[in-house]
Scaffold this motif. Structure first.
Motif, PDB file in Angstrom:
ATOM      1  N   VAL A   1       0.845  -1.192   0.000  1.00  0.00           N
ATOM      2  CA  VAL A   1       0.000   0.000   0.000  1.00  0.00           C
ATOM      3  C   VAL A   1       0.886   1.250   0.000  1.00  0.00           C
ATOM      4  O   VAL A   1       0.638   2.209  -0.740  1.00  0.00           O
ATOM      5  CB  VAL A   1      -0.932   0.001   1.231  1.00  0.00           C
ATOM      6  CG1 VAL A   1      -1.632   1.336   1.367  1.00  0.00           C
ATOM      7  CG2 VAL A   1      -1.964  -1.115   1.120  1.00  0.00           C
ATOM      8  N   LEU A   2       1.947   1.225   0.818  1.00  0.00           N
ATOM      9  CA  LEU A   2       2.855   2.376   0.883  1.00  0.00           C
ATOM     10  C   LEU A   2       3.512   2.634  -0.467  1.00  0.00           C
ATOM     11  O   LEU A   2       3.569   3.766  -0.948  1.00  0.00           O
ATOM     12  CB  LEU A   2       3.935   2.118   1.947  1.00  0.00           C
ATOM     13  CG  LEU A   2       4.997   3.226   2.072  1.00  0.00           C
ATOM     14  CD1 LEU A   2       4.352   4.502   2.596  1.00  0.00           C
ATOM     15  CD2 LEU A   2       6.124   2.793   2.993  1.00  0.00           C
ATOM     16  N   GLN A   3       4.003   1.561  -1.111  1.00  0.00           N
ATOM     17  CA  GLN A   3       4.638   1.689  -2.424  1.00  0.00           C
ATOM     18  C   GLN A   3       3.702   2.323  -3.427  1.00  0.00           C
ATOM     19  O   GLN A   3       4.088   3.195  -4.197  1.00  0.00           O
ATOM     20  CB  GLN A   3       5.006   0.298  -2.944  1.00  0.00           C
ATOM     21  CG  GLN A   3       6.069  -0.374  -2.161  1.00  0.00           C
ATOM     22  CD  GLN A   3       7.277  -0.628  -3.020  1.00  0.00           C
ATOM     23  OE1 GLN A   3       7.221  -0.480  -4.236  1.00  0.00           O
ATOM     24  NE2 GLN A   3       8.358  -1.005  -2.402  1.00  0.00           N
ATOM     25  N   ALA A   4       2.442   1.848  -3.423  1.00  0.00           N
ATOM     26  CA  ALA A   4       1.464   2.366  -4.373  1.00  0.00           C
ATOM     27  C   ALA A   4       1.221   3.854  -4.115  1.00  0.00           C
ATOM     28  O   ALA A   4       1.150   4.657  -5.043  1.00  0.00           O
ATOM     29  CB  ALA A   4       0.160   1.577  -4.268  1.00  0.00           C
ATOM     30  N   LYS A   5       1.107   4.211  -2.832  1.00  0.00           N
ATOM     31  CA  LYS A   5       0.844   5.621  -2.492  1.00  0.00           C
ATOM     32  C   LYS A   5       2.043   6.502  -2.845  1.00  0.00           C
ATOM     33  O   LYS A   5       1.879   7.625  -3.327  1.00  0.00           O
ATOM     34  CB  LYS A   5       0.511   5.748  -0.996  1.00  0.00           C
ATOM     35  CG  LYS A   5      -0.855   5.217  -0.650  1.00  0.00           C
ATOM     36  CD  LYS A   5      -1.161   5.368   0.835  1.00  0.00           C
ATOM     37  CE  LYS A   5      -2.613   4.980   1.085  1.00  0.00           C
ATOM     38  NZ  LYS A   5      -2.927   4.866   2.521  1.00  0.00           N
ATOM     39  N   LEU A   6       3.260   6.001  -2.629  1.00  0.00           N
ATOM     40  CA  LEU A   6       4.459   6.771  -2.976  1.00  0.00           C
ATOM     41  C   LEU A   6       4.514   7.003  -4.485  1.00  0.00           C
ATOM     42  O   LEU A   6       4.846   8.095  -4.951  1.00  0.00           O
ATOM     43  CB  LEU A   6       5.721   6.043  -2.512  1.00  0.00           C
ATOM     44  CG  LEU A   6       6.014   6.078  -1.015  1.00  0.00           C
ATOM     45  CD1 LEU A   6       7.217   5.205  -0.684  1.00  0.00           C
ATOM     46  CD2 LEU A   6       6.267   7.490  -0.533  1.00  0.00           C
ATOM     47  N   TRP A   7       4.197   5.960  -5.253  1.00  0.00           N
ATOM     48  CA  TRP A   7       4.183   6.106  -6.709  1.00  0.00           C
ATOM     49  C   TRP A   7       3.196   7.182  -7.110  1.00  0.00           C
ATOM     50  O   TRP A   7       3.505   8.082  -7.900  1.00  0.00           O
ATOM     51  CB  TRP A   7       3.814   4.770  -7.365  1.00  0.00           C
ATOM     52  CG  TRP A   7       3.648   4.874  -8.848  1.00  0.00           C
ATOM     53  CD1 TRP A   7       4.621   4.762  -9.794  1.00  0.00           C
ATOM     54  CD2 TRP A   7       2.432   5.114  -9.573  1.00  0.00           C
ATOM     55  NE1 TRP A   7       4.097   4.931 -11.052  1.00  0.00           N
ATOM     56  CE2 TRP A   7       2.748   5.145 -10.951  1.00  0.00           C
ATOM     57  CE3 TRP A   7       1.108   5.310  -9.192  1.00  0.00           C
ATOM     58  CZ2 TRP A   7       1.796   5.359 -11.942  1.00  0.00           C
ATOM     59  CZ3 TRP A   7       0.149   5.534 -10.179  1.00  0.00           C
ATOM     60  CH2 TRP A   7       0.499   5.551 -11.546  1.00  0.00           C
ATOM     61  N   TYR A   8       1.992   7.123  -6.525  1.00  0.00           N
ATOM     62  CA  TYR A   8       0.930   8.068  -6.825  1.00  0.00           C
ATOM     63  C   TYR A   8       1.371   9.497  -6.475  1.00  0.00           C
ATOM     64  O   TYR A   8       1.250  10.419  -7.266  1.00  0.00           O
ATOM     65  CB  TYR A   8      -0.312   7.687  -6.033  1.00  0.00           C
ATOM     66  CG  TYR A   8      -1.613   8.113  -6.650  1.00  0.00           C
ATOM     67  CD1 TYR A   8      -2.734   8.339  -5.869  1.00  0.00           C
ATOM     68  CD2 TYR A   8      -1.734   8.280  -8.022  1.00  0.00           C
ATOM     69  CE1 TYR A   8      -3.938   8.705  -6.447  1.00  0.00           C
ATOM     70  CE2 TYR A   8      -2.925   8.650  -8.603  1.00  0.00           C
ATOM     71  CZ  TYR A   8      -4.041   8.862  -7.803  1.00  0.00           C
ATOM     72  OH  TYR A   8      -5.235   9.231  -8.358  1.00  0.00           O
ATOM     73  N   ALA A   9       1.921   9.657  -5.261  1.00  0.00           N
ATOM     74  CA  ALA A   9       2.352  10.983  -4.808  1.00  0.00           C
ATOM     75  C   ALA A   9       3.424  11.543  -5.724  1.00  0.00           C
ATOM     76  O   ALA A   9       3.427  12.731  -6.074  1.00  0.00           O
ATOM     77  CB  ALA A   9       2.874  10.908  -3.378  1.00  0.00           C
ATOM     78  N   GLN A  10       4.338  10.685  -6.161  1.00  0.00           N
ATOM     79  CA  GLN A  10       5.411  11.173  -7.011  1.00  0.00           C
ATOM     80  C   GLN A  10       4.881  11.619  -8.366  1.00  0.00           C
ATOM     81  O   GLN A  10       5.354  12.606  -8.927  1.00  0.00           O
ATOM     82  CB  GLN A  10       6.473  10.091  -7.199  1.00  0.00           C
ATOM     83  CG  GLN A  10       7.858  10.661  -7.213  1.00  0.00           C
ATOM     84  CD  GLN A  10       8.708  10.150  -8.346  1.00  0.00           C
ATOM     85  OE1 GLN A  10       8.254   9.380  -9.187  1.00  0.00           O
ATOM     86  NE2 GLN A  10       9.936  10.585  -8.387  1.00  0.00           N
ATOM     87  N   ARG A  11       3.878  10.911  -8.889  1.00  0.00           N
ATOM     88  CA  ARG A  11       3.308  11.286 -10.188  1.00  0.00           C
ATOM     89  C   ARG A  11       2.473  12.559 -10.080  1.00  0.00           C
ATOM     90  O   ARG A  11       2.506  13.406 -10.974  1.00  0.00           O
ATOM     91  CB  ARG A  11       2.447  10.162 -10.736  1.00  0.00           C
ATOM     92  CG  ARG A  11       3.133   9.054 -11.504  1.00  0.00           C
ATOM     93  CD  ARG A  11       4.612   8.950 -11.386  1.00  0.00           C
ATOM     94  NE  ARG A  11       5.142   7.883 -12.198  1.00  0.00           N
ATOM     95  CZ  ARG A  11       6.231   7.193 -11.909  1.00  0.00           C
ATOM     96  NH1 ARG A  11       6.901   7.449 -10.811  1.00  0.00           N
ATOM     97  NH2 ARG A  11       6.656   6.235 -12.719  1.00  0.00           N
ATOM     98  N   ILE A  12       1.707  12.700  -8.986  1.00  0.00           N
ATOM     99  CA  ILE A  12       0.895  13.911  -8.817  1.00  0.00           C
ATOM    100  C   ILE A  12       1.826  15.122  -8.681  1.00  0.00           C
ATOM    101  O   ILE A  12       1.628  16.162  -9.318  1.00  0.00           O
ATOM    102  CB  ILE A  12      -0.027  13.808  -7.581  1.00  0.00           C
ATOM    103  CG1 ILE A  12      -0.954  12.605  -7.714  1.00  0.00           C
ATOM    104  CG2 ILE A  12      -0.822  15.090  -7.378  1.00  0.00           C
ATOM    105  CD1 ILE A  12      -1.993  12.724  -8.804  1.00  0.00           C
TER     106      ILE A  12
END
Lengths: 119, 122, 243
Positions: free
Chosen positions: B10-21
């Protein structure tokens, strides 16, 4: 113990890999530069004279070469990054080779603009 | 799936999302910044010129603080990805993204305050 | 009639070994598989290699030719020869059994690990499932389902090379096509399987998989789709549940 061949430059000799590497390296170098950039600007906290003192240091020709490099890297990272956003979030239209060419061309233009406009 | 692996996923997915946003925000900020830069460097760069534009200017202050916050999210995650890929067993290196994040936030915000106020004296 | 010889370096051994050079007569319309077959039949019967259909349908003959993963039956010597030299090695990123034959088990195990298989809930007693061919999911699935598991993409990927547990482009591509199979009932399990540091977000989009796929499939597209889906599942939840 293994001496078998591994993935070498021949496996990586394609445009998409090149722009991936350029995007990664430019990001890394920009991340190293960012704290320095912010530190310099934060000297404005002590007034215009203090900031000017630090700005004068950047008149050195080697720094100007560095600045040219940074503008070029920033443009590569920007255009390469937008390409990735198109790939990951946009309608799928392949590896966006046009954006790779744009990254190369625009970064050259950026560099030239800097050289033309900088003192 | 064990909870440890699950929360990491879940953390990995959120980090990916945050980096793209943050990348989307930076796409805009960097493009604008490049234009401002090319405009500003003509005929040399002086403190007076810079502060003349930024001092007391709320628009610039907000723009640059948003810029700093986007960098704060984007750069450390990018650095962490590179470290994880190239030094998978060096857990000690994982402090570096935190160091970068602190430097970006502290120095960046100081810079924004500095150019907005034009100096609070020595 | 003078014969020009190809100087062909072939990997002999396993994880430890060496390149051995053979001289192979050069013909027009010669594929790399023709060259390997000539060596094994005429020069050195101890050479181990895989092939089956020899017409570009099965993917068994994939090897590393001049550093690039290819189907040897579909690679004309004339297209890739460097002067008069060729270098043939087993596929990268897979353990070598002997010479040019690799152990494909980890490749297919990762396929399973990504829940790259179908499971539905209807039986022969139910009516046919209706999947409209022009529906978005069907079109997305169509774009990726022709994969025959040749492992060229897997052998071309940097991330597979550097991270041993990374599922890889083929497994993730298959998972993506099944994510778009509206009859499948394991979607949440599948999303969980392709999340995490062995999963889709580890892909750093250097695109070698899409560049090298002999069937012009685009794992990068499928992986991008999974990245978005898994991120949404982690943050908001999807119609199948939250990560």
């Amino acid at each position: 113990m293994s001496n078998r061949p591994t993935l070498d430059h021949r496996a990586k000799s394609h445009l998409s890999y090149f722009i991936y590497m350029a995007h990664r390296i430019s990001g890394l170098l920009l991340a190293c530069f960012l704290p320095i950039h912010f530190f310099l600007l934060s000297q404005s906290l002590f007034g215009a004279d203090e900031l000017d003192h630090y700005l004068k240091l950047t008149d050195f020709w080697a720094v100007k070469v560095g600045e040219w490099g940074l503008v070029t890297l920033l443009t590569i990272h920007l255009v390469g990054g937008v390409r990735l956003l198109m790939i990951e979030f946009g309608t799928w239209r392949g590896l966006r080779k046009g954006w790779i060419q744009a990254a190369i061309v625009l970064s050259i233009i950026s560099g030239l603009l800097f050289l033309a406009l900088a003192d | 799936m064990s909870t440890a692996i699950h929360s990491s996923a879940v953390l990995q997915a959120k980090l990916w999302y945050a980096q793209r946003i943050s990348a989307m925000v930076l796409g805009l900020c960097v493009a604008i910044h490049l234009f401002i830069m090319f405009y500003a460097i003509r005929g040399g760069l002086t403190a007076g010129e810079i502060l003349g534009r930024t001092q007391g200017n709320w628009l610039f202050a907000i723009f640059y603080e948003v810029f700093v916050l986007a960098c704060l999210v984007h750069a450390p995650i990018g650095l962490a990805n590179i470290l994880r890929e190239n030094f998978p067993r060096s857990y000690g290196l994982s402090i570096l993204p935190w160091v970068l994040a602190t430097l970006v936030l502290v120095l960046g915000t100081t810079a924004v305050i500095g150019v907005f106020t034009g100096g609070v004296g020595r | 009639m003078s014969t020009v010889n190809l100087k062909v370096k072939v990997w002999r051994g396993a994880e430890q070994g060496e390149f051995v050079e053979y001289l192979v007569p050069r013909n027009s319309n010669q594929t790399v598989l023709d060259v390997v077959t000539y060596i094994q039949r005429k020069l050195d019967p101890t050479l181990s290699y895989r092939f089956a259909c020899r017409v570009g349908m099965c993917g068994s003959c994939a090897m590393t030719v001049n550093g690039v993963a290819r189907w040897t039956c579909r690679t004309h010597v004339a297209k890739i020869v460097e002067g008069d030299s060729l270098e043939i090695a087993p596929l990268n990123n897979l353990p070598v059994i002997k010479d040019l034959a690799t152990d494909m088990r980890e490749f297919f195990n990762k396929w399973k690990g990504a829940v790259g298989f179908f499971k539905g809930e209807q039986t022969r007693h139910d009516d046919f499932a209706v999947v409209k061919p022009d529906s978005e999911e069907r079109q997305l699935a169509n774009a990726g389902i022709e994969c025959i598991g040749c492992a060229v993409c897997y052998a071309s990927c940097d991330v597979v090379a550097s991270r041993t547990n990374y599922l890889g482009p083929a497994a993730l591509n298959r998972a993506w096509t099944l994510t778009n199979d509206v009859r499948d009932t394991q979607q949440l399990d599948r999303l969980r399987a392709v999340a995490g540091d062995a999963g889709c977000h580890t892909c750093h989009t250097h695109g070698s998989c899409t560049e090298r796929c002999p069937k012009q499939l685009e794992p990068t597209a499928g992986i991008s789709g999974l990245k978005k889906l898994v991120a949404r599942a982690a943050v908001r939840g999807t119609k199948w549940g939250k990560l």
